[in-house]
Design a protein around this motif. Structure first.
Motif, PDB file in Angstrom:
ATOM      1  N   LEU A   1      -5.369  -3.121   5.220  1.00  0.00           N
ATOM      2  CA  LEU A   1      -4.356  -2.402   4.733  1.00  0.00           C
ATOM      3  C   LEU A   1      -3.571  -2.461   3.526  1.00  0.00           C
ATOM      4  O   LEU A   1      -3.202  -1.543   2.817  1.00  0.00           O
ATOM      5  CB  LEU A   1      -3.315  -2.381   5.952  1.00  0.00           C
ATOM      6  CG  LEU A   1      -3.884  -1.637   7.491  1.00  0.00           C
ATOM      7  CD1 LEU A   1      -2.852  -2.176   8.479  1.00  0.00           C
ATOM      8  CD2 LEU A   1      -3.783  -0.321   7.148  1.00  0.00           C
ATOM      9  N   VAL A   2      -3.478  -3.705   3.229  1.00  0.00           N
ATOM     10  CA  VAL A   2      -2.687  -4.065   2.110  1.00  0.00           C
ATOM     11  C   VAL A   2      -3.435  -3.594   0.692  1.00  0.00           C
ATOM     12  O   VAL A   2      -2.839  -2.846  -0.155  1.00  0.00           O
ATOM     13  CB  VAL A   2      -2.332  -5.398   1.600  1.00  0.00           C
ATOM     14  CG1 VAL A   2      -1.955  -5.881   0.344  1.00  0.00           C
ATOM     15  CG2 VAL A   2      -1.456  -6.061   2.769  1.00  0.00           C
ATOM     16  N   LEU A   3      -4.860  -3.769   0.858  1.00  0.00           N
ATOM     17  CA  LEU A   3      -5.614  -3.222  -0.180  1.00  0.00           C
ATOM     18  C   LEU A   3      -5.551  -1.949  -0.272  1.00  0.00           C
ATOM     19  O   LEU A   3      -5.777  -1.057  -1.555  1.00  0.00           O
ATOM     20  CB  LEU A   3      -7.082  -3.665  -0.100  1.00  0.00           C
ATOM     21  CG  LEU A   3      -7.127  -5.562  -0.355  1.00  0.00           C
ATOM     22  CD1 LEU A   3      -8.539  -5.995  -0.280  1.00  0.00           C
ATOM     23  CD2 LEU A   3      -6.731  -5.709  -1.754  1.00  0.00           C
ATOM     24  N   SER A   4      -5.697  -1.198   0.710  1.00  0.00           N
ATOM     25  CA  SER A   4      -5.694   0.177   0.662  1.00  0.00           C
ATOM     26  C   SER A   4      -4.428   0.799   0.151  1.00  0.00           C
ATOM     27  O   SER A   4      -4.446   1.987  -0.377  1.00  0.00           O
ATOM     28  CB  SER A   4      -5.959   0.768   2.159  1.00  0.00           C
ATOM     29  OG  SER A   4      -4.504   0.469   3.111  1.00  0.00           O
ATOM     30  N   GLN A   5      -3.352   0.049   0.387  1.00  0.00           N
ATOM     31  CA  GLN A   5      -2.044   0.582  -0.335  1.00  0.00           C
ATOM     32  C   GLN A   5      -2.029   0.327  -1.740  1.00  0.00           C
ATOM     33  O   GLN A   5      -1.528   0.982  -2.673  1.00  0.00           O
ATOM     34  CB  GLN A   5      -0.845   0.045   0.186  1.00  0.00           C
ATOM     35  CG  GLN A   5      -0.470   0.238   1.669  1.00  0.00           C
ATOM     36  CD  GLN A   5       0.629  -0.525   2.369  1.00  0.00           C
ATOM     37  OE1 GLN A   5       1.509  -0.884   1.736  1.00  0.00           O
ATOM     38  NE2 GLN A   5       0.413  -0.694   3.592  1.00  0.00           N
ATOM     39  N   LEU A   6      -2.660  -0.601  -2.375  1.00  0.00           N
ATOM     40  CA  LEU A   6      -2.725  -1.201  -3.690  1.00  0.00           C
ATOM     41  C   LEU A   6      -3.786  -0.757  -4.453  1.00  0.00           C
ATOM     42  O   LEU A   6      -3.828  -0.849  -5.679  1.00  0.00           O
ATOM     43  CB  LEU A   6      -2.439  -2.788  -3.538  1.00  0.00           C
ATOM     44  CG  LEU A   6      -1.232  -3.335  -3.026  1.00  0.00           C
ATOM     45  CD1 LEU A   6      -1.485  -4.671  -3.080  1.00  0.00           C
ATOM     46  CD2 LEU A   6      -0.046  -3.135  -4.004  1.00  0.00           C
ATOM     47  N   GLY A   7      -4.872  -0.676  -3.818  1.00  0.00           N
ATOM     48  CA  GLY A   7      -6.012  -0.169  -4.796  1.00  0.00           C
ATOM     49  C   GLY A   7      -7.036  -1.358  -4.534  1.00  0.00           C
ATOM     50  O   GLY A   7      -6.827  -2.236  -3.900  1.00  0.00           O
ATOM     51  N   SER A   8      -8.067  -1.338  -5.663  1.00  0.00           N
ATOM     52  CA  SER A   8      -9.143  -2.451  -5.504  1.00  0.00           C
ATOM     53  C   SER A   8      -8.358  -3.713  -5.981  1.00  0.00           C
ATOM     54  O   SER A   8      -7.512  -3.670  -6.770  1.00  0.00           O
ATOM     55  CB  SER A   8     -10.405  -2.035  -6.236  1.00  0.00           C
ATOM     56  OG  SER A   8      -9.793  -1.873  -7.699  1.00  0.00           O
TER      57      SER A   8
END
Length: 152
Positions: free
Chosen positions: A92-99
């Motif tokens: 979820l954190v990566l989906s909010q921030l990008g790759s």
């Protein structure tokens, strides 16, 4: 001799010195401005990561962790469930921030593993902060392991 006679000679001597001094000063000013911009970009990226982690941990505490604890007989979920919740938090954190690469570029961290470790540590810290702010009795269950505390 008259001072007017020396002015052209003085200008010939001082002009290159003044140009060199102005060039040096402008180079230092540009370096200072670039450092400030880089620092602000780094700070903004860290704040973005912190915000994403905090939001994710709170959301997962409200939904996933609470439902897992309610479903468990003793209110404690297993290490396997904790690992799944942590993996969900990272996703979820990566989906909010990008790759990882784009975040790493903003933070100046080329190694994806170091960045993932930083995000994991920030998740752990957010869980710890949440537990402290709400009190141990609200979120803690006696006998619960550290792995089960990952995403609260």
């Amino acid at each position: 001799m008259n001072l007017v006679q020396y002015v052209p000679t003085l200008l010939d001597i001082l002009t290159p010195l003044l140009v060199a001094a102005l060039t040096y000063a402008s180079t230092r000013a540009v370096a200072f401005i670039n450092a400030k911009v880089k620092n602000e970009n780094f700070r903004a990226a860290l704040l973005k990561v912190d915000e994403a982690v905090t939001t994710t941990v709170k959301a997962l505490q409200q939904t996933t962790v609470s439902s897992l604890k309610d479903a468990a007989k003793d209110g404690v979920f297993t290490a396997e469930e904790a690992a799944k919740v942590k993996a969900e938090a990272v996703a979820l954190v990566l989906s909010q921030l990008g790759s990882l690469e784009s975040i790493g570029k903003e933070l100046g961290m080329a190694e994806a593993e170091r960045l993932k470790a930083m995000i994991d540590a920030k998740i752990e810290a957010a869980v710890y902060d949440m537990r402290r702010s709400f009190g141990e009795t609200l979120l803690a269950v006696p006998g619960e392991t550290i792995e089960a505390e990952v995403v609260r």
